[in-house]
Enzyme design. Structure first.
Site, PDB file in Angstrom:
ATOM      1  N   HIS A   1      25.113  80.306  48.728  1.00 36.60           N
ATOM      2  CA  HIS A   1      24.638  81.252  49.737  1.00 36.60           C
ATOM      3  C   HIS A   1      24.090  80.593  51.005  1.00 36.60           C
ATOM      4  CE1 HIS A   1      24.750  84.120  46.342  1.00 36.60           C
ATOM      5  NE2 HIS A   1      24.736  85.077  47.216  1.00 36.60           N
TER       6      HIS A   1
ATOM      7  N   GLY B   1      30.653  81.985  49.400  1.00 36.29           N
ATOM      8  CA  GLY B   1      30.886  82.979  48.356  1.00 36.29           C
ATOM      9  C   GLY B   1      30.454  84.370  48.764  1.00 36.29           C
ATOM     10  N   HIS B   2      29.461  84.464  49.624  1.00 37.33           N
ATOM     11  CA  HIS B   2      28.963  85.766  50.090  1.00 37.33           C
ATOM     12  C   HIS B   2      29.185  85.884  51.596  1.00 37.33           C
ATOM     13  CE1 HIS B   2      26.809  89.428  50.497  1.00 37.33           C
ATOM     14  NE2 HIS B   2      26.147  89.338  49.369  1.00 37.33           N
TER      15      HIS B   2
ATOM     16  N   GLU C   1      28.424  93.940  40.128  1.00 37.44           N
ATOM     17  CA  GLU C   1      28.024  94.673  41.336  1.00 37.44           C
ATOM     18  C   GLU C   1      29.246  95.011  42.181  1.00 37.44           C
ATOM     19  OE1 GLU C   1      23.663  93.166  42.287  1.00 37.44           O
ATOM     20  OE2 GLU C   1      25.104  91.607  42.792  1.00 37.44           O
TER      21      GLU C   1
ATOM     22  N   CYS D   1      22.078  97.990  49.297  1.00 33.83           N
ATOM     23  CA  CYS D   1      22.660  97.099  50.310  1.00 33.83           C
ATOM     24  C   CYS D   1      24.107  97.453  50.610  1.00 33.83           C
ATOM     25  CB  CYS D   1      22.585  95.642  49.857  1.00 33.83           C
ATOM     26  SG  CYS D   1      20.920  94.960  49.946  1.00 33.83           S
TER      27      CYS D   1
ATOM     28  N   CYS E   1      17.155  91.901  47.890  1.00 32.68           N
ATOM     29  CA  CYS E   1      17.860  92.071  49.158  1.00 32.68           C
ATOM     30  C   CYS E   1      17.679  93.462  49.753  1.00 32.68           C
ATOM     31  CB  CYS E   1      19.344  91.794  48.953  1.00 32.68           C
ATOM     32  SG  CYS E   1      20.017  92.510  47.446  1.00 32.68           S
ATOM     33  N   CYS E   2      17.476  94.466  48.899  1.00 34.84           N
ATOM     34  CA  CYS E   2      17.518  95.842  49.392  1.00 34.84           C
ATOM     35  C   CYS E   2      16.338  96.250  50.270  1.00 34.84           C
ATOM     36  CB  CYS E   2      17.699  96.802  48.223  1.00 34.84           C
ATOM     37  SG  CYS E   2      19.268  96.534  47.340  1.00 34.84           S
TER      38      CYS E   2
END
Lengths: 662, 662
Positions: A150, A199-200, A312, A330, A411-412
Site C-alpha cells: 500500500h 495492489g490498491h 471485500e 468506502c 478507512c471508512c
C-alpha cells in the site's frame, strides 16, 4: 468535449481540463440548510476531531513521529496502510477549512493541519519516499510487497490532501510534501523504473489531480502509465486471484467492475481522469461500459457495491445477498467519486442518479447521529441483534451490530469525513449554456457563466423529505441562459412537474428538465418530485430477494427494524402486501400494508426442508409495518433489520390485530 | 449406557467403551458392490496414489526429509498444516490395507505405509515433538502461534493414522511415532504445562481414540482437559472473533455450532468421545443440543455445513445462500464423524439420516469419477461456467468451476480418501438384541452377538437408485434376535414397507423398523423405500431460497445443469411447477415439470430494481427440466448449476415447446 475557457476554479476536488460540464467549487456552492447541512455540521464539529483523537490514540499519527525519531521498526502500530487515514483526515480538514478561506473562521482547523503536516513531513526521506511501514532499518525494503504494501496507495491520499490544501489555502508544507512524494513516484515508477503497480489503486486519480492543480504533465503521464500497466499480471496471483487487484485484464478490455470493490472503483475513477486529460475516448468508453454493467448487475438497491465479505469484492452478476452485503462505506464513497467524474465528462444525469442513491443510503448510513461512530459495511439485512461495539476499542470491520467508534482497519470514517467536507462540490455544474443542478439541498450558488456573466441562485427545499425544490434566481446574466434540473430516475411512474418563472406548469420525465430564458433576479423555478413511498421489486435474477419487495421514498431506501415491532419479535416475522400502497407515517416513517407472522406454539421443525406444502408461510395477523429510512437504522440500539420484505402469501389469517397502530 | 462386553473389535475408527450401540469393524462389514463399492474402488486404485503423487510434487512429504536433514527452515513448502495431509493419507492407506490384513493382498500399500512412516519418523525430535513448520533453528519457536500454527492439529491426524495402523496391522514404527507425539502432548500441555489449546481442534478426538486403542488413561485425560479448556479465551481475539476457534464459549455452554465449520465439528466429535468415555451425560447433552440447532437452522439441503467463504464458518441461523455456500468437503466428513459418534452413543437414527444425506451429497460430490480431482467447497448454485482448473497446478480452494487435482490448502482430498477407506465401518452396529443397519449398500456382514452367537447377513440392493434393500440371513444364532433397519426421515410422506421372512408386509414409518425372530439361514427381510423423486421446500426463514423448490430422490439431491439445457442457455432460465410431479427420466436423470424463460429481445434494464410489476417473471415456454444427481455435477465440463429452482409464476406462455423431450 468542452475546452474549459473560464479560469480554473480554485476550490474543487476534481478539475478536468475537458469534458461536458464544468464543476462548481466550494467557493461557488454553499449548502445552507437541511439534511446535508446537518450532516456536514456534525462532520465539522465532531467527526474531524474524533478521527484525530482515535488516530493519536491507536498510534497511527505516532508512527510518523516514530519514523522521524528512528524507532518506527520497533514502535509502529496499525496495518500497512495506516498512514493513509492520517492523509484522508488532512484532506477532509483542508476542504473544511477551505470553506472559510479568507474569513479566518476556522483557525483551529488551520492549526490542526499545520501540526499534522509538520509531523508527517518530518518522516519524509530526502528523496521524497514517505512510508512508516517500509524502507527503514528493521523494516521490509521499499516496494518489496506491491500486492499488499500500500505504499503508492498511501501516497495517493497524501497527494489528494496536498491538492485540497493547494486549492483551498495555497502552497504550504503539506503541498510541498505531497509534491516531493509525487516526484519520487515518477522517478521510481516512471519509464526505466520499477515496472509495477500498487495492489490498491488510488495513486492514479491523485496524480491526475495534482497534474491539474500544478500544470505538471509528468504527473499525468505517470498516472496514465499506471492505468496502462494494470491488468498485465505484474502483481502476484494470490488466493483471491488477480481480479482482486484488477490485474487480470487491462482497463480497456474489461466489461464490468470486479474484484475488491474499492480498488475497482478508485481505479475506474483514475482511468476516467486519465481519459479526460488525454482525450482518450476509447478508455472513457471502456469505463462507461463497466459502470453500466456493474450498475445493472452488481449493485445493491442502496447503491452499495461489493457482495463478498471474504475479499471485500464484487460477486458474480446478480449475487446480491442482503444479509451478507458487504457494501463497504468506502466503496460508496468511491462510487460517488467515479460517478462525479463520469457526469462531468458526459453530462449524463444517470451518474448523478446513482450518486444520489449512494449518498443517501450508503454515505449517510455510515456515521452515527453524533458523528463519532460508523458502519464499515452496510448490510441490507441484520438477522441478529448483536451487541453495541466496545466504545473504547477498535472493532472488527465487518461485524458491528451498531456503529463502531473506530476499526482495526479504519478507512471508512475518514472517507466519510472528506466526502461530507467537499459535498457542496457535488451539487452543481456549469457549461456554456448555463447552470445544472444535480443534487438537491438548500444552497446558495454563485458562478460566472461563459463570457463573464455572473449568476446566482438560491435553492430552497426540504428534500428528500419533500419533493419540492425551489430555485430563486438572485442574480442573472442579461442574456438568456439555461437552468437545468435533474429529474431523478426514481421519479418514473408518478407525475413530476416543473413550474416555470411565469407559473407555467409542465410534466417532466426522468432525465433533465431545462428552462431557458433571460432570467431576472427574483424569478423562481420549482421542481415537484413525487416522493410518496412506493414498492420496489428486483430483477428475478437477483435470487437472494425473490419473493420480496422493498420500499423507497424519493431516493431514500426504507427498512423494517425490530425496535418498531412488538416486544420480542424480530424482522423475520414481517410480511407485506404490495397490492396496497405504503403511506407516510408519523415522524418520517412509512407505514407499509402488511402483517406479522404469529407464533403458533408448534415446536420448531428439526430439519428445515420438507415437502413444499409443509414449509408454506405461517399464519399472519394484519398489521401495518413501520419502516424507517435505512440511513437511520441502528440509531436506537442493536436491532434486527431488513430492507427486502417478504411478500405475504395467501394464507391463514389469525384473529384480531397484532397491536394498535403506532 | 452399554458396557461393552464383547472383545474390542480390531478394525474400527471409533471404539467407545460405552454407549447404546457397538460399532462393527472393517473385519465384520465388507461392501461388495453398488454405489459405494465403485467409489471405494476408485479411491483405493486412484485417489491414494494421486494424493501421494501430489504431496511429493508440492513438497509436503519432502518437508519431513528436509527436517531430518536440517534444511527445513530454508526448504519447507506449503502451509503450516501441510504435515497433516501426509498423516491423513497414511490413515487412509492403513484402513485400506487393513481390509486385506492377513491376505497379503495389498503389499504395495504396505510398502507405501512403511516408506512414508520412515520419512516421518526421521523428522521426529527426541522428546516426541514433530512439526516441519516450527521449532527448528530458523523457524518460529514451538507453540508460539497456537491460533494458526496447527501443531496439535497435525498431531491429531498423526495419532489417528497411528490408531488406524494399530487396529489394522498392529504395532509398527507408525504407531510408535504417534504414541511418542501423544506422550509429548501430554507432557507439554498437561497439568503444569502450557495452558492452551490448538486453534484447530482435532487432537481431542484423536487422543480419546488412542486411549481406547491402548488403554492408556492419560490420553483421555489430556483430551478432556483440552475440551474443558476451550471457550475460555486462551486464544487471541482475531479479526474473525473467538467464535472462529470455538474459544468464545465453553463446550458445555454453547447451544449451536459456530465459527469455522470443520473446527466446530471436530471439536464436537472430540467432546462426544470424552463424554462417552467419562460417562459425562451433561457434556453429551450439550453436544446433542448443538447438533439439533445446527441441523435445524444452519445446514444445507445437501447436509453441507458452513455458509461463509470469509472464514469458512457457519453463518447466523438460516443464512444458507446457495450461491455462496461454502459447505467444505471436510466439514461434510467431520459431520459424518460427529454423527457416527452420536449414533453410537444414543442409538438415535436421526444421526444416520444426516450422515446418509451428507455422504451422498457432500462426500460423494467432492471426488471426480476418476478419483483424481476434487471439490473443496460444494456450492448449491454455480452462476458462471468458469473454466476447468489447471490440471498441473494447485488451485485456490474456493474457486474451482470443476473439480481440481490439488489445492494450495488441500485438506479435502485426503479427508475424502480416509472416509471412503473406512466407509464399511459406518454401515452397521450391534447391541445385546441384535444387528442394526444404518446405511444401505451391497454388503456382507458377519459378527458375534452378545453371548457368543455368530450371525451373518448379506445385504443386496441397488440403493440409492432403487429403494428395495434385501437382507438375507446367511448365518443365525439359535435364539431369537433383532434385525433393525433404519427407515430414513426422507421417506416421510410416501409409504415404506417391510417384508418379513414369512412374507408379511407391513408399513413402516421413518425411524427404525425391527424384526425380532429366531432367524434361520436363508431368511430374507426386505425394506422397500419410496425413492420416487419429490419436491422439497425450505423453511421461510431460509430467505435465500424463497420462491424456489428442490428435487430429492431418496437421499440424493438433484440439480439442473446448463449442459442439459438448450445451447447457450444458463440455469437462471429454469422455472419449475411444483403442482405437478417430477418423474424418473432416462439414465438416472429426473424430469421436473417446468419451463424455460424465453429471451424476448428487449435490452437489459440499466437498473435491476423497479416497481414490482415491471420486475415480474419473464415469459416462459413449457419444457421438462432435466435434473441430475448433485453429486455428479460438473462431470461433463464447466457448467452453470442450481439445486434450488425458482417456482414458475402465473405468466405469459410463449408459443411452442422450447425443444423436444430429451
Amino acid at each position: 468535449m468542452r475546452e474549459n475557457s473560464t479560469p480554473r476554479p480554485p476550490v474543487l476536488p476534481v478539475a478536468p481540463t475537458s469534458g461536458r460540464l464544468r464543476p462548481l467549487g466550494l467557493d461557488e456552492v454553499r449548502i445552507t440548510g437541511g439534511f446535508w447541512a446537518r450532516r456536514r455540521e456534525v462532520n465539522a464539529t465532531a467527526t474531524l476531531g474524533h478521527c484525530r483523537h482515535w488516530m493519536e490514540r491507536v498510534g497511527w499519527i505516532g508512527n510518523f513521529r516514530a519514523a522521524a525519531e528512528g524507532r518506527v521498526h520497533r514502535d509502529r502500530r496499525g496495518r500497512e496502510f495506516a498512514d493513509s487515514d492520517v492523509y484522508k483526515l488532512l484532506e477532509a480538514m483542508s476542504w473544511q477549512a477551505g470553506q472559510h478561506t479568507g474569513t479566518g473562521a476556522d483557525t483551529r482547523t488551520d492549526a490542526g493541519i499545520a501540526s499534522l503536516t509538520e509531523t508527517i513531513a518530518a518522516a519524509q526521506e530526502p528523496d521524497g519516499y514517505l512510508s512508516t511501514a517500509f524502507g527503514r532499518p528493521g523494516q521490509r525494503p521499499r516496494y518489496s510487497d506491491l500486492e499488499w504494501g500500500h505504499e503508492l496507495y498511501c501516497y495517493g491520499h497524501l497527494i489528494q490532501a496536498g491538492v485540497a490544501e493547494l486549492r483551498t489555502r495555497g502552497e504550504s508544507e503539506l503541498t510541498k510534501t505531497a509534491r516531493r512524494a509525487a516526484d519520487h513516484v515518477c522517478a521510481a515508477f516512471g519509464p526505466g523504473g520499477i515496472e509495477g503497480v500498487c495492489g490498491h489503486p488510488e495513486i492514479e486519480t491523485a496524480l491526475v489531480e495534482l497534474a491539474r492543480a500544478t500544470g505538471e504533465q509528468r504527473y499525468l503521464d505517470q498516472a496514465a502509465l499506471f492505468v496502462e500497466r494494470r491488468g498485465r499480471g505484474t502483481l502476484a496471483d494470490t488466493e483471491f486471484g488477480r481480479a482482486y487487484f484488477q490485474d487480470d485484464l487491462p482497463v480497456r478490455e474489461a466489461t464490468v467492475l470486479r474484484g475488491h470493490a474499492v480498488r475497482a472503483l478508485y481505479l475506474a475513477a483514475g482511468a476516467v481522469d486519465v481519459a479526460v486529460e488525454t482525450r482518450d475516448d476509447s478508455l472513457l468508453a471502456a469505463v462507461v461500459r463497466q459502470w453500466e454493467t456493474t450498475v445493472a448487475r452488481r449493485t445493491y438497491l442502496t447503491g452499495g457495491m461489493g457482495a463478498h465479505h471474504r475479499d471485500e469484492s464484487f460477486g458474480d452478476d446478480f449475487v446480491l445477498p442482503p444479509d451478507r452485503a458487504y457494501a463497504e462505506t468506502c466503496a460508496g464513497v468511491a462510487s460517488v467519486m467515479l460517478g462525479w467524474r463520469l457526469l462531468l465528462a458526459t453530462g449524463d444525469p444517470r451518474y448523478a442518479d446513482l450518486a444520489e442513491r449512494t449518498l443517501f443510503n450508503v454515505v449517510a448510513a455510515s456515521p452515527s447521529q453524533d458523528g463519532r461512530a460508523f458502519f464499515y459495511t452496510n448490510t441490507l439485512h441484520r438477522r441478529t441483534r448483536g451487541t453495541a461495539p466496545d466504545a473504547d476499542a477498535e472493532s472488527p470491520r465487518a461485524e458491528s451490530g451498531t456503529r463502531a467508534p473506530w476499526f482495526a482497519v479504519s478507512c471508512c470514517p475518514t472517507n466519510v469525513a472528506r466526502t461530507l467536507a467537499l459535498l457542496p462540490a457535488y451539487l452543481a455544474t456549469a457549461d456554456d449554456r448555463g447552470v445544472q443542478l444535480h443534487q438537491y439541498a438548500d444552497a446558495d450558488i454563485a458562478t460566472t457563466l461563459t463570457g463573464g456573466h455572473p449568476v446566482a441562485l438560491r435553492v430552497r427545499t426540504d428534500y428528500p423529505h419533500d419533493g419540492r425544490v425551489t430555485v430563486r434566481i438572485t442574480r442573472s446574466a442579461d442574456r438568456p441562459w439555461t437552468l437545468s434540473l435533474r429529474v431523478p430516475a426514481w421519479a418514473a411512474g408518478a407525475p413530476a412537474w416543473l413550474v416555470d418563472a411565469d407559473g407555467t406548469r409542465r410534466a417532466v420525465a426522468p432525465g433533465t428538465a431545462a428552462v431557458t430564458r433571460a432570467f431576472r433576479a427574483g424569478d423562481e423555478i420549482r421542481l415537484e418530485l413525487p416522493v410518496a413511498p412506493r414498492w420496489v421489486g428486483a430483477d428475478p435474477r437477483v435470487d437472494a430477494v425473490r419473493g420480496t419487495v422493498a420500499v423507497q421514498r424519493g431516493p431514500v431506501v426504507y427498512c423494517a427494524e425490530s425496535v418498531d415491532l412488538p416486544a420480542g419479535r424480530e424482522v423475520d416475522s414481517v410480511r407485506v402486501d404490495p397490492s396496497a400502497r405504503p403511506q407516510d407515517g408519523p415522524s418520517g416513517t412509512v407505514l407499509a400494508p402488511g402483517a406479522l407472522t404469529v407464533p403458533d406454539g408448534r415446536p420448531e421443525a428439526p430439519w428445515p426442508y420438507a415437502v413444499p406444502e409443509a414449509t408454506r408461510a405461517p399464519a399472519v395477523r394484519a398489521s401495518p409495518v413501520v419502516l424507517v429510512p435505512y440511513y437511520s437504522w441502528a440509531n436506537r440500539g442493536p436491532s434486527t433489520m431488513r430492507v427486502w420484505l417478504p411478500v405475504r402469501e395467501a394464507d391463514v389469517e389469525a384473529d384480531g390485530p397484532e397491536r394498535p397502530l403506532p
